[in-house]
Design an enzyme around this catalytic site. Structure first.
Site, PDB file in Angstrom:
ATOM      1  N   GLY A   8       0.850  -1.185   0.000  1.00  0.00           N
ATOM      2  CA  GLY A   8       0.000   0.000   0.000  1.00  0.00           C
ATOM      3  C   GLY A   8       0.883   1.231   0.000  1.00  0.00           C
ATOM      4  O   GLY A   8       2.115   1.132   0.020  1.00  0.00           O
ATOM      5  N   ALA A  10       2.094   5.159   1.475  1.00  0.00           N
ATOM      6  CA  ALA A  10       2.522   5.691   2.764  1.00  0.00           C
ATOM      7  C   ALA A  10       1.307   5.997   3.631  1.00  0.00           C
ATOM      8  O   ALA A  10       0.302   6.520   3.148  1.00  0.00           O
ATOM      9  CB  ALA A  10       3.355   6.964   2.552  1.00  0.00           C
ATOM     10  N   THR A  34      13.613  -3.574   9.382  1.00  0.00           N
ATOM     11  CA  THR A  34      14.680  -3.236   8.443  1.00  0.00           C
ATOM     12  C   THR A  34      15.093  -1.771   8.559  1.00  0.00           C
ATOM     13  O   THR A  34      16.095  -1.374   7.976  1.00  0.00           O
ATOM     14  CB  THR A  34      14.249  -3.527   6.995  1.00  0.00           C
ATOM     15  OG1 THR A  34      13.117  -2.725   6.674  1.00  0.00           O
ATOM     16  CG2 THR A  34      13.927  -5.005   6.811  1.00  0.00           C
ATOM     17  N   HIS A  49       6.079   2.905  16.512  1.00  0.00           N
ATOM     18  CA  HIS A  49       5.738   1.535  16.116  1.00  0.00           C
ATOM     19  C   HIS A  49       5.901   0.583  17.299  1.00  0.00           C
ATOM     20  O   HIS A  49       5.042  -0.265  17.546  1.00  0.00           O
ATOM     21  CB  HIS A  49       6.622   1.074  14.950  1.00  0.00           C
ATOM     22  CG  HIS A  49       6.092   1.418  13.600  1.00  0.00           C
ATOM     23  ND1 HIS A  49       5.654   0.464  12.721  1.00  0.00           N
ATOM     24  CD2 HIS A  49       5.936   2.608  12.974  1.00  0.00           C
ATOM     25  CE1 HIS A  49       5.252   1.047  11.611  1.00  0.00           C
ATOM     26  NE2 HIS A  49       5.420   2.356  11.736  1.00  0.00           N
ATOM     27  N   ALA A  51       5.804   1.259  20.526  1.00  0.00           N
ATOM     28  CA  ALA A  51       4.775   1.533  21.540  1.00  0.00           C
ATOM     29  C   ALA A  51       3.440   0.938  21.124  1.00  0.00           C
ATOM     30  O   ALA A  51       2.720   0.371  21.959  1.00  0.00           O
ATOM     31  CB  ALA A  51       4.652   3.044  21.758  1.00  0.00           C
ATOM     32  N   ARG A  52       3.099   1.042  19.863  1.00  0.00           N
ATOM     33  CA  ARG A  52       1.832   0.503  19.377  1.00  0.00           C
ATOM     34  C   ARG A  52       1.799  -1.017  19.479  1.00  0.00           C
ATOM     35  O   ARG A  52       0.784  -1.598  19.860  1.00  0.00           O
ATOM     36  CB  ARG A  52       1.601   0.940  17.925  1.00  0.00           C
ATOM     37  CG  ARG A  52       0.252   0.446  17.378  1.00  0.00           C
ATOM     38  CD  ARG A  52       0.030   0.841  15.946  1.00  0.00           C
ATOM     39  NE  ARG A  52       0.927   0.111  15.068  1.00  0.00           N
ATOM     40  CZ  ARG A  52       1.417   0.597  13.938  1.00  0.00           C
ATOM     41  NH1 ARG A  52       1.120   1.814  13.541  1.00  0.00           N
ATOM     42  NH2 ARG A  52       2.209  -0.129  13.186  1.00  0.00           N
ATOM     43  N   ARG A  53       2.913  -1.670  19.140  1.00  0.00           N
ATOM     44  CA  ARG A  53       2.972  -3.132  19.177  1.00  0.00           C
ATOM     45  C   ARG A  53       2.920  -3.670  20.592  1.00  0.00           C
ATOM     46  O   ARG A  53       2.370  -4.739  20.839  1.00  0.00           O
ATOM     47  CB  ARG A  53       4.260  -3.632  18.521  1.00  0.00           C
ATOM     48  CG  ARG A  53       4.244  -3.627  17.033  1.00  0.00           C
ATOM     49  CD  ARG A  53       5.395  -4.431  16.461  1.00  0.00           C
ATOM     50  NE  ARG A  53       6.691  -4.122  17.033  1.00  0.00           N
ATOM     51  CZ  ARG A  53       7.493  -3.169  16.607  1.00  0.00           C
ATOM     52  NH1 ARG A  53       7.131  -2.389  15.627  1.00  0.00           N
ATOM     53  NH2 ARG A  53       8.678  -2.977  17.177  1.00  0.00           N
TER      54      ARG A  53
END
Length: 167
Positions: A8, A10, A34, A49, A51-53
């Site tokens: 998809g 951005a 990566t 990222h 914190a969200r996970r």
């Protein structure tokens, strides 16, 4: 075993979609990053990222040796590779043969026992870039995405947070 490619634009919601898909598999999920925090802005993106996970993920930071990371983590929980486009950028910056690396990745994916969910950017929808380097990157990303899509069991395209199944 499943190889799932999620693509998809951005900020389309592809990473969140990939996290949801990865968590749906049993066992502790593995996040193969990566990206590198080479500047403050990228460091902030990486922190958001994480914190969200949450803390229930095993994390591996792998800017270049993606195939080796997949081999080393196979046999456990599902792996989320985020993202293939940054991996390509890292390969180009390191002056590695991205086409050869893409072939190695496709071959390795075909041999995985544990699921692999891969995030990538669709970069071919915009205008033609005005410089050779940007055009070369866009072309390489398109070829890389086609290569991995060809070996994937499923391919999803995410727009505005909504997934569309392509394969």
């Amino acid at each position: 075993m499943a190889i799932i490619l999620i693509t998809g634009g951005a900020r389309s919601g592809k990473s969140l979609r990939a996290e949801v898909r990865t968590r749906a598999f049993p066992e502790q999920p593995v996040y193969i990053a990566t990206a590198e925090a080479l500047d403050e802005e990228m460091g902030e993106r990486i922190a958001k990222h994480r914190a969200r996970r949450g803390k229930d993920w095993i994390e591996r930071e792998v800017p270049l040796d993606l195939v080796q990371a997949l081999i080393e983590t196979d046999g456990g929980g599902a792996r989320l590779v985020d993202c293939l486009t940054l991996w390509l950028s890292n390969l180009l910056h390191a002056e590695r043969n991205w086409s050869h690396e893409a072939s190695l990745l496709a071959d390795a994916l075909a041999r995985q026992r544990s699921p692999v969910i891969i995030v990538t950017n669709e970069v071919g929808f915009g205008i033609v870039p005005d410089n050779a380097l940007a055009r070369a990157f866009r072309d390489a990303a398109g070829i890389l995405n086609q290569t991995i899509a060809s070996v994937a069991d499923e391919v999803e395209f995410v727009v505005a947070g909504l997934p569309m199944k392509l394969k």
